[in-house]
Motif scaffolding. Structure first.
Motif, mmCIF file in Angstrom:
data_model
loop_
_atom_site.group_PDB
_atom_site.id
_atom_site.type_symbol
_atom_site.label_atom_id
_atom_site.label_comp_id
_atom_site.label_asym_id
_atom_site.label_seq_id
_atom_site.Cartn_x
_atom_site.Cartn_y
_atom_site.Cartn_z
ATOM 1 N N SER A 36 0.831 -1.206 0.000
ATOM 2 C CA SER A 36 0.000 0.000 0.000
ATOM 3 C C SER A 36 0.864 1.255 0.000
ATOM 4 N N ARG A 37 1.993 1.201 0.684
ATOM 5 C CA ARG A 37 2.880 2.368 0.703
ATOM 6 C C ARG A 37 3.584 2.540 -0.639
ATOM 7 N N LEU A 38 3.919 1.448 -1.283
ATOM 8 C CA LEU A 38 4.484 1.545 -2.621
ATOM 9 C C LEU A 38 3.484 2.186 -3.581
ATOM 10 N N THR A 150 14.835 -2.412 1.111
ATOM 11 C CA THR A 150 15.908 -1.973 2.005
ATOM 12 C C THR A 150 17.132 -2.845 1.815
ATOM 13 N N VAL A 151 16.898 -4.154 1.797
ATOM 14 C CA VAL A 151 17.971 -5.109 1.492
ATOM 15 C C VAL A 151 17.590 -5.841 0.210
ATOM 16 N N PRO A 152 18.573 -5.935 -0.712
ATOM 17 C CA PRO A 152 19.927 -5.366 -0.662
ATOM 18 C C PRO A 152 20.059 -4.037 -1.398
ATOM 19 N N LEU A 317 17.040 7.754 9.818
ATOM 20 C CA LEU A 317 16.078 7.956 10.902
ATOM 21 C C LEU A 317 14.707 8.195 10.286
ATOM 22 N N ALA A 318 13.727 7.359 10.641
ATOM 23 C CA ALA A 318 12.361 7.507 10.140
ATOM 24 C C ALA A 318 11.443 7.780 11.323
ATOM 25 N N GLU A 319 10.704 8.890 11.254
ATOM 26 C CA GLU A 319 9.847 9.308 12.357
ATOM 27 C C GLU A 319 8.409 9.454 11.875
ATOM 28 N N PHE A 325 7.589 3.022 4.832
ATOM 29 C CA PHE A 325 7.780 3.436 3.445
ATOM 30 C C PHE A 325 9.163 3.048 2.926
ATOM 31 N N VAL A 326 10.149 2.921 3.829
ATOM 32 C CA VAL A 326 11.528 2.723 3.398
ATOM 33 C C VAL A 326 11.695 1.472 2.537
ATOM 34 N N PRO A 327 11.145 0.298 2.919
ATOM 35 C CA PRO A 327 11.341 -0.874 2.057
ATOM 36 C C PRO A 327 10.751 -0.728 0.660
#
Length: 560
Positions: A36-38, A150-152, A317-319, A325-327
Motif C-alpha cells: 500500500s505504501r508503494l 531496504t535489502v539489498p 532515521l524515520a519518524e 515506506f523505506v522498504p
C-alpha cells in the motif's frame, strides 16, 4: 517493450481514466503493509498508471478509490497468467510475501508474457538465486529484479557510495531497527520466525535471531539487534570482495527482542523445526505491546577498512510512522527509471548497482516523508533538515532567508531586536526563573544551532541572557507538528505557512517531565517568522493566563 492494450474484466476491476500511454504497473499484494505504501509513492506520477491487486475486494476498492488508481481483485496463484496474457501491464511488482520458500512462478510468468518483474524480497536464497532466470529474461527483453527494497538495494547503494572516494571496505555491519508501532503483516512475522534459530549460510557460527548486539542509531539511542539470513553477505562478497558482513535486525522493545531470542533456542537444539506456526499468537502479543514503543525506526550501516581507510557510518532515521515506506522506496525508484526509459539493463539479477543512493533518497524527499539520512555517528549530517521534514511540501513556500535559516547549512545567525518585558510583578519573577531576556531597544541577538541525532538545539543570546531549547519531531505526533523543550517542559507546536509565506507556531499541547498538563495552564505563545527585503524577521510573544506577558522580542537575523 511495446505497450499492449487489452480489455479490462469488469467483474474484477475498478476502472479509472489514466494519462495516454502511461507505464502500466501491476502491484501484487498492493493492499499490504509495504504494498500500500508503494502504491502511495507511485500514485502521483503522471507517467505511471498503477493497478492495486489483492484478494480482498473491500481493501482493493478502498485503496484504489483513495489513490485514484485502478484496482484488481486477484488470486495471483490462480489467475495471474490470464491477467498478464491480456497485455494490459508493462511491469509487475511482487509484494505478496513472505518470500522464504517461495518459488519463481510469478517471475517466470512475467518473463513468459514479456512483462518486467520487480519484488521486495529480502530472503537470501530467493534474492541470490534469481539469476537462474537471466537467460530467459534476456531473450524476452525484460528486467527481472529481486530485492528492490531496504535489502539489498538500499544497503548496497550505501556501500557503493562509500567506495566512490577510493577508500576500501573490508567489513560491513548493518542493522534495521523499526519502531514498535510499525504495522506488522502476517507475512513479515512469518518471515522473521521462519529463520529464527536456524544456521545462517555464509555466516559461520551465526544463527537466525542470534549473535546479539547493541547498536546506537542517531536519534533512536541504543537498540538490540540479532543476526538474520539476508542477501548482503553473499552479494557484498561477490561484488566488493567484502568477506565479513553482519546483517541484522532488531525489535524496539527488549521484552520482544530478547523473548524471541529465547524462543529460538529450541530450534537451535533441534527440538523444534521452526517457529513459523507461532506467527499468529506471537503477532497478536506484539500488537498488544504496541503502546509501549514508538513510531520511530531506522537503519545503521558501519563500514570498516584497513587503518588508512578508517571507519564510516551511515544512518537513517524515520519518524512519524513513516518507517514502513523505506522498504518500498527502491522499487518505486526503479519503476520510475523504467517508465522514463533510463534503465537499459535486461536479464535477471538482485537489485544491486541498479540504483544510486541519491535516487533512493529522492523518493522520501519527493513524498515529503519524515525521514532523514546521512554520514556520521552523531546524526549531524542528517538531511533533509528538521524543518524540511516537519513542513514537507510547505517548506518550499517559505522565503529564501527562512529556508536558509532552517535548512541546516549556516549554524550561526545574528541581528538586532527589541524586547518588551513582563507586564506584572509575578511575570517578572517567572521571567527571571526561565532566564528570559530583559526589556531593551535595538539589542544585539545571536542564535546558534547545534544539530545532533536529527534534533536541533537552539541557543538564543539576547541582552546578556541565554535561552536554550531543544526542537524535534515527537513520537506519535501528527504531520506538521514540532516539539520544543525547555528543561523539563515540552511544548507541542503546530507549524504552518500562510499565503504570505510567513511561518507560524501555535501551541497544541504541553507536558512536564512527560506528563500532559491541562490546557488551562498552557502558556500563550505567538510566534511568527517572515521576510523583509531579504532579511529574516521574527516576532515572538510568550505569556501566561492571569499573569500576562512574560516577554516579547522581535527583530531580524542575518547569516553575515
Amino acid at each position: 517493450m511495446a505497450r499492449r492494450q487489452g480489455r479490462s474484466r469488469r467483474r474484477h476491476s475498478v476502472l479509472i481514466s489514466v494519462p495516454p500511454n502511461p507505464f502500466r504497473v501491476l502491484v501484487l499484494g498492493g493492499t499490504g503493509v509495504f504494498g500500500s505504501r508503494l502504491c502511495r509513492l507511485l500514485a502521483g506520477d503522471p507517467a505511471i498508471a498503477i493497478t492495486v491487486a489483492a484478494r480482498d475486494r473491500a481493501k482493493v476498492e478502498a485503496l484504489a478509490r483513495e489513490l485514484g488508481a485502478a484496482g484488481l481483485v486477484l488470486d495471483w496463484r490462480r489467475d495471474l497468467d490470464r491477467e498478464l496474457a491480456s497485455g494490459r501491464f508493462d511491469a509487475l511488482i511482487h509484494v505478496a510475501g513472505p518470500f522464504q520458500g517461495q518459488d519463481y512462478a510469478v517471475a517466470e510468468t512475467c518473463v513468459r508474457h514479456r512483462v518486467h518483474y520487480l519484488d521486495l524480497a529480502d530472503d537470501r536464497a530467493y534474492v541470490c538465486g534469481i539469476d537462474r532466470l537471466d537467460s530467459s529474461a534476456r531473450t524476452a527483453g525484460v528486467l527481472v529484479v529481486a530485492g528492490a527494497s531496504t535489502v539489498p538495494a538500499l544497503t548496497g547503494a550505501v556501500v557503493a557510495e562509500a567506495l566512490r572516494d577510493g577508500r576500501g571496505v573490508d567489513r560491513v555491519s548493518f542493522a534495521i531497527v523499526p519502531g514498535n508501532d510499525a504495522p506488522r503483516g502476517r507475512a513479515l512475522v512469518e518471515a522473521i520466525l521462519s529463520g529464527a534459530g536456524k544456521p545462517i549460510p555464509h555466516q559461520p557460527g551465526r544463527r537466525g535471531w542470534g549473535a546479539l548486539r547493541r547498536v546506537a542509531v542517531p536519534g533512536l539511542g541504543r537498540r538490540w539487534t540479532a543476526a538474520c539470513d539476508l542477501p548482503e553477505p553473499v552479494l557484498f562478497a561477490r561484488r566488493y570482495g567484502v568477506r565479513d558482513t553482519y546483517a541484522g535486525a532488531g525489535l524496539e522493545l527488549s521484552i520482544l527482542h530478547l523473548g524471541l531470542w529465547l524462543l529460538a533456542w529450541p530450534v537451535r537444539f533441534g527440538l523444534l523445526a521452526t517457529l513459523a506456526p507461532a506467527a499468529g499468537p506471537l503477532g497478536w502479543l506484539a500488537d498488544r505491546l504496541r503502546p509501549f514503543g514508538t513510531d520511530r525506526g531506522g537503519l545503521r550501516i558501519d563500514l570498516e577498512g584497513k587503518e588508512r581507510d578508517g571507519r564510516r557510518v551511515w544512518s537513517l532515521l524515520a519518524e512519524g510512522g513513516d518507517g514502513p515506506f523505506v522498504p518500498a522506496m527502491p522499487a518505486a525508484a526503479l519503476v520510475r527509471k523504467l517508465a522514463r526509459g533510463d534503465l537499459a539493463q535486461r536479464g535477471a539479477m538482485a537489485c544491486f548497482d541498479l540504483l544510486s543512493l541519491g535516487e533512493i533518497e529522492a523518493e522520501w524527499q519527493r513524498a515529503n516523508l519524515r525521514i532523514a539520512a546521512g554520514w556520521g555517528e552523531t546524526g549531524q549530517g542528517y538531511r533533509p533538515s528538521l524543518y524540511r521534514r516537519v513542513l514537507g511540501a510547505d517548506y518550499g513556500r517559505l522565503g529564501p532567508a527562512a529556508q536558509k535559516l532552517h535548512g541546516g547549512g549556516c549554524l550561526r545567525w545574528a541581528g538586532r531586536c527589541s524586547v518588551a518585558g513582563p507586564a506584572t510583578r509575578v511575570g517578572r519573577l517567572i521571567a527571571g526563573l526561565f532566564s528570559l531576556p530583559p526589556a531593551g531597544v535595538d539589542v544585539p541577538i545571536a542564535v546558534e544551532f547545534l544539530v545532533h541525532d536529527g534534533r536541533e538545539t537552539w541557543l538564543r543570546r539576547v541582552g546578556g541572557r541565554t535561552m536554550r531549547s531543544l526542537q524535534y519531531i515527537g513520537a506519535r505526533r501528527p504531520s506538521g507538528w514540532l516539539v520544543e523543550q525547555f528543561g523539563p517542559f515540552a511544548f507541542d507546536l503546530a507549524v504552518t505557512v500562510d499565503a504570505e509565506s510567513c511561518l507560524h507556531l501555535a501551541i497544541s499541547g504541553m507536558r512536564l517531565m512527560g506528563l500532559p498538563l491541562p490546557k488551562a495552564v498552557w502558556p500563550i505563545i505567538e510566534a511568527h517568522e517572515s521576510e523583509t527585503e531579504g532579511r529574516f524577521q521574527f516576532d515572538v510573544s510568550i505569556g501566561l493566563p492571569m499573569v500576562g506577558r512574560l516577554v516579547r522580542y522581535s527583530g531580524f537575523l542575518t547569516d553575515r
